[in-house]
Design an enzyme around this catalytic site. Structure first.
Site, mmCIF file in Angstrom:
data_model
loop_
_atom_site.group_PDB
_atom_site.id
_atom_site.type_symbol
_atom_site.label_atom_id
_atom_site.label_comp_id
_atom_site.label_asym_id
_atom_site.label_seq_id
_atom_site.Cartn_x
_atom_site.Cartn_y
_atom_site.Cartn_z
ATOM 1 N N SER A 291 10.527 17.750 19.578
ATOM 2 C CA SER A 291 9.526 18.072 18.562
ATOM 3 C C SER A 291 8.447 18.993 19.146
ATOM 4 O O SER A 291 8.782 20.037 19.701
ATOM 5 C CB SER A 291 8.936 16.756 18.031
ATOM 6 O OG SER A 291 8.209 16.954 16.869
ATOM 7 N N HIS B 76 14.055 12.449 12.077
ATOM 8 C CA HIS B 76 13.388 13.068 13.224
ATOM 9 C C HIS B 76 13.259 12.091 14.393
ATOM 10 O O HIS B 76 13.295 12.492 15.558
ATOM 11 C CB HIS B 76 12.012 13.564 12.773
ATOM 12 C CG HIS B 76 11.304 14.402 13.793
ATOM 13 N ND1 HIS B 76 11.890 15.501 14.390
ATOM 14 C CD2 HIS B 76 10.058 14.301 14.334
ATOM 15 C CE1 HIS B 76 11.026 16.043 15.248
ATOM 16 N NE2 HIS B 76 9.920 15.334 15.237
ATOM 17 N N ASP B 77 13.100 10.820 14.077
ATOM 18 C CA ASP B 77 12.968 9.797 15.127
ATOM 19 C C ASP B 77 14.197 9.698 16.024
ATOM 20 O O ASP B 77 14.131 9.085 17.095
ATOM 21 C CB ASP B 77 12.720 8.417 14.499
ATOM 22 C CG ASP B 77 11.233 8.159 14.283
ATOM 23 O OD1 ASP B 77 10.415 8.953 14.783
ATOM 24 O OD2 ASP B 77 10.902 7.156 13.630
ATOM 25 N N ARG C 30 -0.643 8.325 9.545
ATOM 26 C CA ARG C 30 0.520 7.827 10.261
ATOM 27 C C ARG C 30 1.633 7.400 9.300
ATOM 28 O O ARG C 30 2.818 7.614 9.565
ATOM 29 C CB ARG C 30 0.097 6.646 11.142
ATOM 30 C CG ARG C 30 1.197 6.072 11.996
ATOM 31 C CD ARG C 30 1.767 7.100 12.941
ATOM 32 N NE ARG C 30 2.616 6.506 13.957
ATOM 33 C CZ ARG C 30 3.304 7.209 14.843
ATOM 34 N NH1 ARG C 30 3.224 8.514 14.841
ATOM 35 N NH2 ARG C 30 4.050 6.618 15.738
ATOM 36 N N ASP D 106 17.588 14.944 10.163
ATOM 37 C CA ASP D 106 16.182 15.298 10.416
ATOM 38 C C ASP D 106 15.771 16.377 9.422
ATOM 39 O O ASP D 106 16.303 17.483 9.450
ATOM 40 C CB ASP D 106 16.048 15.803 11.862
ATOM 41 C CG ASP D 106 14.603 16.085 12.262
ATOM 42 O OD1 ASP D 106 13.711 16.072 11.379
ATOM 43 O OD2 ASP D 106 14.362 16.317 13.460
#
Lengths: 200, 387
Positions: free
Chosen positions: B155, B353-354, B225, B320
């Site tokens: 990222s 994305h994680d 968040r 993602d």
């Protein structure tokens, strides 16, 4: 490591320090060989995770890309040679891909199994069954080969598209040119190898 | 407690105090600064096996191992760093730092400004990826490392790895950019702006001077968040993890229903406010938005990559959508046109994305193989000798 017979033919065509793109590069044998023997700046496209992993272990520039998505991400004249071994018959748009190969490369090399080989003709014509052979090991229901052709078919396409055939080699299963093949390539050759350029 | 066998075990953060001023991209100068970092593995005598980890938005120096016997969890990238893991600490000397502007010990908005006696807060300069790379170079110098065997990041970390390859071509041999981008898309910037607006519109934000006022914009930071979290996961991944499971309440009785996914997000948002700083969040998201190495070459990314000498690995994940595989493909296409050595893979994963933080088999294998292979290409190197 020894190279497969058809890859040796291709290697001999490629100049030192050339830029090469190998479509459907598999486990990267050709590119790994070219990198060490000819200092080639080579890239391979493949979509199979296992193949890509083997390429990484050889230090080959492998890029995950499905040939059926096209080559529009590559610039015109970006490569000296674009190679595609035994994938033409398995792609969705062979004609479009050939056009693209000659857009991004000065020349290209294409190899494919010759469906005009007498064994194929015999199995289909007399046996009444879809041919299964060393070069075409699949059954009709699970074959990835959806655009099979004969050398005659291929050359007709080249004429229609104004592709210049610089070199043609038609070989048998041992990758040698038996005298019978010279006589009737579309009948006795099991495997075809074409080096193409654009018409000036 | 005994640590898992493939863990780097107990680690102790270290501190690099730099007295050399750092000229920043925005024209400011940091007279001096401190970077907190950790190292794993052994640096070879010829210093040829150093690998730098660059962290993402909410990351920090503690990437692997444990700080104490009682730690419930290891560092944030323990899945990939350790003996025999993708980033193999039996082979590499791994350096992981907290970036400037961070909130885990390195100089940043929470650090005391000696001239005012108060924390920097919103006055801390807007550092960008290039500034981080320059400070990382200073850290490498401090450790006596002339050339990095590899720079690796996911990222925002991947952006730093790319910047290294461009700005310090003779000091890095391999660059790995995972789930990254050569520049953010409009949609990605939009998500960052929503997160920033959540923070700055919290009454406790106090124009960034909340820390000395002993306040914390918890609602805004938590909300930021939560937004981030949704974009780091995929629809399928959330479906698998939470589905429509109910945490509390009952549709029949009319009691307020709370879905598991709500409970999870609320918890993640709350927990984040306890260890992360709102000004750092603003700074990190701005650095993400501004990153665009092609800006210096009239928008030509191929030209931007021209100085690079290292080999590249570009990895992305199928699900993602925040840093999609298409963004990684743009990096690959530019590198091919720039005639750089590059390999790429699009890893099948439902974790969005994680994914880059998770021990996904194919991902770990590809990363490890690339790094080990590129280290083997340059087994030895005399200290200070250019590649």
């Amino acid at each position: 490591m020894t190279l497969r017979g058809d890859l040796v033919l291709i290697r001999d065509l490629i100049n030192a320090n050339a830029r090469v793109l190998d479509l459907g590069c598999g486990t990267g044998d050709l590119l790994a060989n070219l990198q060490t023997t000819k200092n080639v700046n080579g890239y391979g496209l493949d979509k199979d995770p296992a193949n890509i992993q083997v390429c990484l272990s050889k230090g080959v520039n492998v890029i995950e890309q499905d040939l059926d998505t096209g080559l529009s991400n590559f610039a015109d004249n970006n490569f000296n040679m674009v190679v595609m071994t035994d994938a033409l018959q398995a792609v969705r748009d062979p004609r479009g891909l050939l056009r693209e190969m000659l857009r991004i490369g000065e020349e290209c090399v294409v190899t494919f199994p010759n469906f005009g080989h007498w064994r194929c003709r015999l199995q289909l014509g007399l046996g009444g069954q879809m041919p299964v052979s060393k070069h075409l090991p699949h059954d009709w229901f699970n074959t990835p080969n959806i655009h099979l052709c004969t050398t005659q078919d291929f050359e007709r396409l080249c004429r229609e598209e104004n592709f210049r055939i610089i070199q043609r080699r038609v070989v048998n299963t041992q990758y040698t040119e038996h005298w019978s093949i010279q006589l009737a390539p579309n009948l006795f050759g099991s495997h075809a190898f074409y080096r193409l350029g654009r018409t000036a | 407690m005994t640590f898992p066998k493939n863990s780097v075990g107990l680690v102790t953060p270290q501190r690099y105090v730099c007295d050399t001023p750092l000229a920043l991209q925005n024209g400011d100068t940091l007279d001096g600064y401190e970077l907190v970092y950790e190292t794993y593995g052994k640096l070879k005598a010829d210093k040829s096996n150093a690998l730098l980890i660059c962290h993402a938005l909410s990351g920090h120096h503690h990437a692997a191992g444990y700080h104490s016997e009682d730690d419930a969890k290891p560092g944030w990238w323990d899945a990939c760093i350790g003996p025999g893991k993708a980033i193999d600490t039996d082979r590499f000397f791994v350096v992981s730092l907290n970036n400037l502007g961070g909130c885990h010990g390195s100089t940043g908005p929470r650090t005391l400004n000696p001239s005012t006696g108060k924390s920097h807060g919103p006055d801390f300069p807007n550092v960008v990826v290039k500034d981080w790379v320059n400070s990382q170079v200073a850290l490498a110098d401090h450790l006596g490392i002339k050339t990095l065997a590899a720079v690796v990041g996911g990222s925002l970390g991947g952006m730093q790895a790319l910047q290294w390859a461009i700005d310090y071509p003779d000091r890095v041999k391999a660059c790995v950019a995972i789930a990254s981008a050569a520049k953010l898309s409009a949609q990605n910037i939009a998500f960052n702006e929503i997160a920033r607006r959540a923070i700055t519109s919290d009454q406790d934000f106090n124009e960034g001077r909340y820390f000395d006022a002993e306040k914390n914009p918890e609602r805004g930071l938590g909300l930021a968040r939560m937004i981030g979290h949704v974009t780091y996961l995929s629809d399928d991944g959330m479906g698998t993890k939470f589905g429509r499971d109910i945490k509390s309440g009952d549709f029949g009785s009319g009691a307020d229903v709370e879905f598991q996914v709500e409970s999870y997000l609320n918890y993640q948002g709350r927990a984040f406010t306890q260890y992360f700083d709102a000004n750092t969040y603003l700074l990190m998201t701005k650095a993400l938005d501004h990153f665009d190495p092609a800006r210096e070459t009239n928008g030509d990314l191929v030209e931007a990559f021209a100085p690079a000498l290292c080999k590249f690995l570009v990895l992305s994940f199928s699900s993602d959508w925040r840093f999609s595989a298409e963004r990684s493909q743009e990096i690959v296409d530019a590198l091919v046109r720039a005639k750089k050595n590059v390999a790429s893979a699009v890893i099948e994963s439902e974790h969005g994305h994680d994914s880059f933080l998770l021990p996904i088999e194919r991902y770990v294998a590809a990363l490890g193989t690339f790094l080990n292979q590129s280290l083997a290409e340059h087994p030895n190197q005399a200290d200070g000798e250019p590649i």
